[in-house]
Design a protein around this motif. Structure first.
Motif, PDB file in Angstrom:
ATOM      1  N   HIS A 109       4.265   7.794   1.149  1.00 28.17           N
ATOM      2  CA  HIS A 109       2.923   7.370   0.738  1.00 28.17           C
ATOM      3  C   HIS A 109       1.855   8.134   1.518  1.00 28.17           C
ATOM      4  O   HIS A 109       0.836   8.535   0.967  1.00 28.17           O
ATOM      5  CB  HIS A 109       2.749   5.865   0.943  1.00 28.17           C
ATOM      6  N   SER A 110       2.087   8.331   2.799  1.00 25.60           N
ATOM      7  CA  SER A 110       1.126   9.062   3.631  1.00 25.60           C
ATOM      8  C   SER A 110       1.029  10.523   3.208  1.00 25.60           C
ATOM      9  O   SER A 110      -0.067  11.089   3.144  1.00 25.60           O
ATOM     10  CB  SER A 110       1.532   8.979   5.101  1.00 25.60           C
ATOM     11  N   LEU A 111       2.159  11.146   2.905  1.00 23.73           N
ATOM     12  CA  LEU A 111       2.148  12.545   2.474  1.00 23.73           C
ATOM     13  C   LEU A 111       1.490  12.711   1.110  1.00 23.73           C
ATOM     14  O   LEU A 111       0.784  13.694   0.882  1.00 23.73           O
ATOM     15  CB  LEU A 111       3.573  13.108   2.455  1.00 23.73           C
ATOM     16  N   ALA A 112       1.703  11.754   0.228  1.00 20.99           N
ATOM     17  CA  ALA A 112       1.037  11.822  -1.081  1.00 20.99           C
ATOM     18  C   ALA A 112      -0.476  11.747  -0.905  1.00 20.99           C
ATOM     19  O   ALA A 112      -1.217  12.480  -1.573  1.00 20.99           O
ATOM     20  CB  ALA A 112       1.531  10.693  -1.978  1.00 20.99           C
ATOM     21  N   LEU A 155      -2.461   2.675   0.952  1.00 16.27           N
ATOM     22  CA  LEU A 155      -1.728   3.106   2.148  1.00 16.27           C
ATOM     23  C   LEU A 155      -1.716   2.005   3.197  1.00 16.27           C
ATOM     24  O   LEU A 155      -0.707   1.795   3.872  1.00 16.27           O
ATOM     25  CB  LEU A 155      -2.352   4.376   2.713  1.00 16.27           C
ATOM     26  N   TRP A 156      -2.813   1.308   3.339  1.00 16.93           N
ATOM     27  CA  TRP A 156      -2.883   0.226   4.323  1.00 16.93           C
ATOM     28  C   TRP A 156      -1.838  -0.849   4.021  1.00 16.93           C
ATOM     29  O   TRP A 156      -1.125  -1.298   4.912  1.00 16.93           O
ATOM     30  CB  TRP A 156      -4.291  -0.365   4.337  1.00 16.93           C
ATOM     31  N   SER A 157      -1.715  -1.227   2.765  1.00 15.04           N
ATOM     32  CA  SER A 157      -0.725  -2.253   2.418  1.00 15.04           C
ATOM     33  C   SER A 157       0.700  -1.716   2.504  1.00 15.04           C
ATOM     34  O   SER A 157       1.631  -2.464   2.809  1.00 15.04           O
ATOM     35  CB  SER A 157      -1.002  -2.822   1.034  1.00 15.04           C
ATOM     36  N   ALA A 158       0.885  -0.423   2.274  1.00 17.89           N
ATOM     37  CA  ALA A 158       2.225   0.155   2.390  1.00 17.89           C
ATOM     38  C   ALA A 158       2.707   0.142   3.839  1.00 17.89           C
ATOM     39  O   ALA A 158       3.870  -0.154   4.111  1.00 17.89           O
ATOM     40  CB  ALA A 158       2.238   1.584   1.849  1.00 17.89           C
ATOM     41  N   TRP A 159       1.832   0.450   4.758  1.00 18.18           N
ATOM     42  CA  TRP A 159       2.225   0.472   6.171  1.00 18.18           C
ATOM     43  C   TRP A 159       2.382  -0.931   6.735  1.00 18.18           C
ATOM     44  O   TRP A 159       3.084  -1.130   7.726  1.00 18.18           O
ATOM     45  CB  TRP A 159       1.227   1.273   7.001  1.00 18.18           C
ATOM     46  N   ARG A 160       1.751  -1.909   6.140  1.00 18.04           N
ATOM     47  CA  ARG A 160       1.877  -3.284   6.624  1.00 18.04           C
ATOM     48  C   ARG A 160       3.042  -4.016   5.994  1.00 18.04           C
ATOM     49  O   ARG A 160       3.442  -5.068   6.487  1.00 18.04           O
ATOM     50  CB  ARG A 160       0.586  -4.038   6.357  1.00 18.04           C
ATOM     51  N   TRP A 183      10.679   6.007   5.700  1.00 12.90           N
ATOM     52  CA  TRP A 183      10.558   7.162   4.801  1.00 12.90           C
ATOM     53  C   TRP A 183       9.665   6.855   3.613  1.00 12.90           C
ATOM     54  O   TRP A 183       8.945   7.726   3.135  1.00 12.90           O
ATOM     55  CB  TRP A 183      11.929   7.634   4.331  1.00 12.90           C
ATOM     56  N   ARG A 184       9.681   5.624   3.152  1.00 18.51           N
ATOM     57  CA  ARG A 184       8.799   5.242   2.046  1.00 18.51           C
ATOM     58  C   ARG A 184       7.340   5.239   2.506  1.00 18.51           C
ATOM     59  O   ARG A 184       6.444   5.673   1.783  1.00 18.51           O
ATOM     60  CB  ARG A 184       9.197   3.872   1.522  1.00 18.51           C
ATOM     61  N   LYS A 185       7.099   4.766   3.717  1.00 17.55           N
ATOM     62  CA  LYS A 185       5.747   4.795   4.263  1.00 17.55           C
ATOM     63  C   LYS A 185       5.278   6.229   4.467  1.00 17.55           C
ATOM     64  O   LYS A 185       4.127   6.575   4.190  1.00 17.55           O
ATOM     65  CB  LYS A 185       5.705   4.036   5.587  1.00 17.55           C
TER      66      LYS A 185
END
Length: 61
Positions: free
Chosen positions: A37-40, A20-25, A32-34
């Motif tokens: 990932h957060s909802l998953a 999640l950290w790398s997805a948000w960065r 929506w993709r971020k």
């Protein structure tokens, strides 16, 4: 066998938390993709909590 299957949501939660950290960065990921990932991650954590709450896990955290 059922006790070992309870480890899957815990492992997925840990992997999702790390990723999640790398997805948000990532600059090329849209909002929506971020959010997906957060909802998953929230779903995995809810599943892990449910397994712990219903005493499916063989240990207490």
């Amino acid at each position: 066998m059922a006790l070992w299957s309870a480890l899957l949501p815990l492992v997925l939660s840990l992997l999702s938390l790390v990723r999640l950290w790398s997805a948000w960065r990532a600059p090329d990921f849209g909002f929506w993709r971020k959010l997906r990932h957060s909802l998953a991650l929230l779903v995995f954590l809810a599943a892990a909590w449910g397994l712990w709450f219903w005493n499916v896990l063989p240990w207490k955290l």
